[in-house]
Design a protein around this motif. Structure first.
Motif, PDB file in Angstrom:
ATOM      1  N   TYR A 125      -6.144  -3.447  -2.365  1.00 20.70           N
ATOM      2  CA  TYR A 125      -6.219  -3.104  -0.963  1.00 20.70           C
ATOM      3  C   TYR A 125      -7.220  -1.604  -0.626  1.00 20.70           C
ATOM      4  O   TYR A 125      -8.074  -1.371   0.282  1.00 20.70           O
ATOM      5  CB  TYR A 125      -4.845  -2.656  -0.318  1.00 20.70           C
ATOM      6  N   GLN A 126      -7.102  -0.928  -1.776  1.00 25.31           N
ATOM      7  CA  GLN A 126      -8.135   0.374  -1.705  1.00 25.31           C
ATOM      8  C   GLN A 126      -9.635   0.233  -1.659  1.00 25.31           C
ATOM      9  O   GLN A 126     -10.225   0.867  -1.284  1.00 25.31           O
ATOM     10  CB  GLN A 126      -7.668   1.252  -2.989  1.00 25.31           C
ATOM     11  N   HIS A 127      -9.768  -1.196  -2.221  1.00 27.13           N
ATOM     12  CA  HIS A 127     -11.159  -1.592  -2.417  1.00 27.13           C
ATOM     13  C   HIS A 127     -11.568  -2.599  -1.078  1.00 27.13           C
ATOM     14  O   HIS A 127     -12.620  -3.451  -1.368  1.00 27.13           O
ATOM     15  CB  HIS A 127     -11.659  -2.188  -3.548  1.00 27.13           C
ATOM     16  N   LEU A 128     -10.670  -2.893  -0.304  1.00 25.83           N
ATOM     17  CA  LEU A 128     -11.079  -3.779   0.884  1.00 25.83           C
ATOM     18  C   LEU A 128     -11.429  -3.204   2.073  1.00 25.83           C
ATOM     19  O   LEU A 128     -10.920  -1.969   2.146  1.00 25.83           O
ATOM     20  CB  LEU A 128      -9.981  -4.847   1.041  1.00 25.83           C
ATOM     21  N   PRO A 129     -12.321  -3.606   2.912  1.00 29.74           N
ATOM     22  CA  PRO A 129     -12.532  -2.752   4.357  1.00 29.74           C
ATOM     23  C   PRO A 129     -11.310  -2.893   5.254  1.00 29.74           C
ATOM     24  O   PRO A 129     -11.563  -2.458   6.255  1.00 29.74           O
ATOM     25  CB  PRO A 129     -13.805  -3.701   4.544  1.00 29.74           C
ATOM     26  N   ASN A 130     -10.247  -3.520   4.776  1.00 31.54           N
ATOM     27  CA  ASN A 130      -9.100  -3.724   5.849  1.00 31.54           C
ATOM     28  C   ASN A 130      -8.576  -2.361   6.260  1.00 31.54           C
ATOM     29  O   ASN A 130      -8.792  -1.420   5.256  1.00 31.54           O
ATOM     30  CB  ASN A 130      -8.272  -4.797   5.260  1.00 31.54           C
ATOM     31  N   SER A 131      -7.802  -2.212   7.204  1.00 37.97           N
ATOM     32  CA  SER A 131      -7.131  -0.760   7.475  1.00 37.97           C
ATOM     33  C   SER A 131      -6.099  -1.376   8.298  1.00 37.97           C
ATOM     34  O   SER A 131      -6.167  -2.208   9.156  1.00 37.97           O
ATOM     35  CB  SER A 131      -8.014   0.063   8.278  1.00 37.97           C
TER      36      SER A 131
ATOM     37  N   THR B 262      -3.494   3.659   7.761  1.00 39.63           N
ATOM     38  CA  THR B 262      -4.980   4.277   7.226  1.00 39.63           C
ATOM     39  C   THR B 262      -4.876   5.885   7.671  1.00 39.63           C
ATOM     40  O   THR B 262      -5.349   6.540   6.975  1.00 39.63           O
ATOM     41  CB  THR B 262      -6.172   3.311   7.611  1.00 39.63           C
TER      42      THR B 262
ATOM     43  N   GLU C 231       0.941  -1.004   0.069  1.00 43.98           N
ATOM     44  CA  GLU C 231      -0.125  -0.026  -0.031  1.00 43.98           C
ATOM     45  C   GLU C 231       0.792   1.210  -0.025  1.00 43.98           C
ATOM     46  O   GLU C 231       1.793   1.260   0.772  1.00 43.98           O
ATOM     47  CB  GLU C 231      -0.905   0.087   1.222  1.00 43.98           C
TER      48      GLU C 231
ATOM     49  N   GLN D 284      -4.885   9.056   5.550  1.00 41.35           N
ATOM     50  CA  GLN D 284      -6.277  10.039   5.546  1.00 41.35           C
ATOM     51  C   GLN D 284      -5.870  11.387   5.843  1.00 41.35           C
ATOM     52  O   GLN D 284      -6.359  12.395   5.378  1.00 41.35           O
ATOM     53  CB  GLN D 284      -7.184   9.389   6.387  1.00 41.35           C
TER      54      GLN D 284
END
Length: 570
Positions: free
Chosen positions: A242-248, A252, A213, A256
């Motif tokens: 990874y941008q489209h997964l709910p993981n963090s 992160t 990432e 942001q």
């Protein structure tokens, strides 16, 4: 016509390259040169950290914090702590681990700074979290990340004080919702000094460490990464996924906040994720060496840069077998698309094989559908048809990978037996088989250009081998096919291996696309197969895959699975 010996040579070469791509380097011992990263030295810190579970608010968490503060102070860094009350959701998770509500604890970050020669330069921040989930000693997640940060700073100090500041942020409360990292980037005044972030994580206990990432507009940063890291692992495909997964992760909130950076993790030995068995002895030291070597190379380059790279258009990038990073401006993908199309057109020039072109296109379509259906249905048999234990499915990934490999082989053999063996023109068949994937590559280049490289680069390699065969004759075509097959199938085997590690328990059918690309290298090499023999062999492979699926389904819950209270963070 094809020959089995050519298929075998190509596959042996492919497997060797895939093994190179997926195998971590050997760990360096504790007596390695002081300016190098040594997993042998880092393991001393991992043993000090991962003696027992140390979730936020626990006495063991306080012990680990005191240990880390002593280590950082011993390296002459200015060390302080910063506390923040945890959110109610975090407090609820901590209470589940404790087995009692109690008082909601604070998340206590460790913030250490090494002043550089020029305090006006933006700082490089190394980040990892030192808390674990309840019930797991957390040797990998994230003892390995914390130890990597410590060993990296130690190795950097051999050369003296760097030009810009180094900040080491060891966060608390990551496992209960990124509490420490969120607080730092939102409220700590030192966050305004940060120019770039390097974060270290783990989901498992081994495997290659991948830079999975980055921040937005990563072009200039990735050029620095490409130049600096000697054994890089990373692909813009993983960044996109990874941008489209709910993981963090702790990266992160940094992302942001608009900060550029790099996020590293290894995900092999997946059964050890959040596991009570995730001890220092179970950790693959080669994975620690892999992550540490990349992080040290990258951090040295960031510290030495007179000016940190600014925002630039995202690159399309991927590593070639973990040996070198290939990167190019995303619009250049159109040149790859045009080059592959031109080579296929030249190879098909004067070919009278319209029917074989259609046969090849049908082969690709049938292969993708058949492989996808088999992978999906047999995965249901393995236990995915109902509620599953997330951690037990992670522990089953090695068997699920074998299951997927058997089904992919069965699909290729079935399609070749039923569709491909009756071809007359190998060139026309190969062009037809590539055509749907070339169109897909063009669509990917238009919609998501940083993803298209994993399609267009193999297609360009297939096109070159096809053209070599069309113009050079059988011997040159066979030699080109073997070489291209070893490289292309090896790359796709490694890609499929990582995809199945990442998302295989839930979506094993993602392997259908790498399989269709790999089949393009096989079709020109395969000899005819008698229909009965081919179908019987394919059926046997499916039966073996079903046996593995039933083994996974009926096997008791893995010993590595966390206790129910510790699964609250799944």
């Amino acid at each position: 016509m094809g020959r089995w010996w050519a298929v075998i040579v190509a596959l042996v070469g492919a497997v060797l390259l895939a093994v190179i791509a997926t195998t971590p380097p050997a760990p360096r011992p504790a007596n390695a040169p002081l300016d190098q990263f040594a997993a042998g030295r880092a393991m001393a810190d991992i043993r000090g950290i991962a003696r027992a579970p140390h979730p936020t608010g626990s006495a063991e968490n306080a012990r680990v914090r005191a240990y880390l503060m002593r280590r950082l102070a011993g390296m002459v860094l200015a060390v302080r702590t910063s506390s923040t009350p945890v959110t109610p959701a975090a407090a609820e998770r901590i209470a589940a681990w404790r087995g009692t509500a109690g008082t909601a604890p604070a998340a206590v970050n460790i913030v250490a700074t090494l002043a550089g020669r020029d305090p006006t330069l933006p700082a490089v921040l190394l980040m990892a979290h030192y808390d674990s989930v309840g019930g797991s000693p957390g040797a990998a997640d994230d003892g390995a990340g914390v130890a990597t940060a410590l060993e990296t700073v130690r190795a950097l100090l051999v050369a003296g004080r760097p030009a810009r500041d180094i900040i080491v942020l060891l966060t608390d409360g990551e496992e209960v919702g990124l509490e420490g990292a969120t607080a730092f980037f939102a409220r700590d005044p030192l966050a305004r000094r940060v120019g770039v972030v390097v974060n270290m994580e783990a989901r498992g206990g081994g495997g290659r460490a991948s830079m999975f990432e980055t921040g937005s507009d990563n072009g200039a940063m990735m050029r620095l990464f490409q130049r600096a890291v000697s054994r890089p692992v990373g692909t813009s495909l993983s960044v996109f996924i990874y941008q489209h997964l709910p993981n963090s992760t702790d990266f992160t909130p940094a992302k942001q906040a608009g900060l550029p950076g790099f996020n590293f993790a290894f995900i092999g030995r997946p059964g050890l994720y959040h596991s009570p068995l995730a001890t220092p002895d179970a950790l693959d030291q080669g994975s620690v060496q892999d992550m540490g070597g990349q992080v040290l190379d990258l951090t040295r380059a960031l510290l030495a840069a007179p000016v940190l790279p600014g925002k630039a258009a995202d690159l399309t990038f991927f590593d070639a077998f973990g040996l070198v990073l290939l990167a190019y401006p995303a619009p250049l993908g159109w040149a790859l698309f045009a080059g592959a199309a031109l080579l296929f057109a030249l190879a098909g020039w004067r070919q009278q094989g319209g029917r074989d072109i259609l046969r090849g296109a049908a082969a690709t379509a049938v292969l993708v559908v058949l492989a996808g259906v088999l992978l999906y249905l047999v995965n249901l048999v393995s236990g995915a048809d109902g509620p599953v234990n997330y951690y037990d499915r992670l522990a089953a990934i090695p068997r699920l990978q074998v299951q997927a490999a058997l089904l992919c082989a069965a699909a290729v053999l079935t399609v070749w037996t039923m569709v491909g063996a009756g071809r007359r023109s190998a060139t026309a068949f190969s062009i037809g088989a590539a055509l749907p994937l070339l169109l897909l590559g063009g669509a990917a280049q238009w919609a998501a250009p940083t993803v298209s490289g994993v399609l267009l680069c193999p297609l360009l390699l297939v096109a070159a081998a096809t053209a070599a065969g069309a113009f050079g004759g059988v011997r040159i075509g066979t030699a080109a096919g073997i070489l291209a097959g070893a490289i292309g199938i090896g790359f796709l085997l490694a890609l499929g291996f990582f995809l199945l590690q990442a998302v295989g328990p839930d979506t094993p059918f993602v392997a259908a696309l790498p399989l269709a690309l790999a089949a393009l290298f096989l079709w020109p090499l395969l000899p005819p197969v008698a229909r009965q023999r081919g179908m019987v062999t394919a059926g046997a492979l499916v039966l073996l895959a079903l046996a593995i699926a039933l083994w996974v389904r009926l096997d008791p819950i893995a010993a590595s699975v966390p206790q129910p209270a510790a699964q609250a963070h799944a």
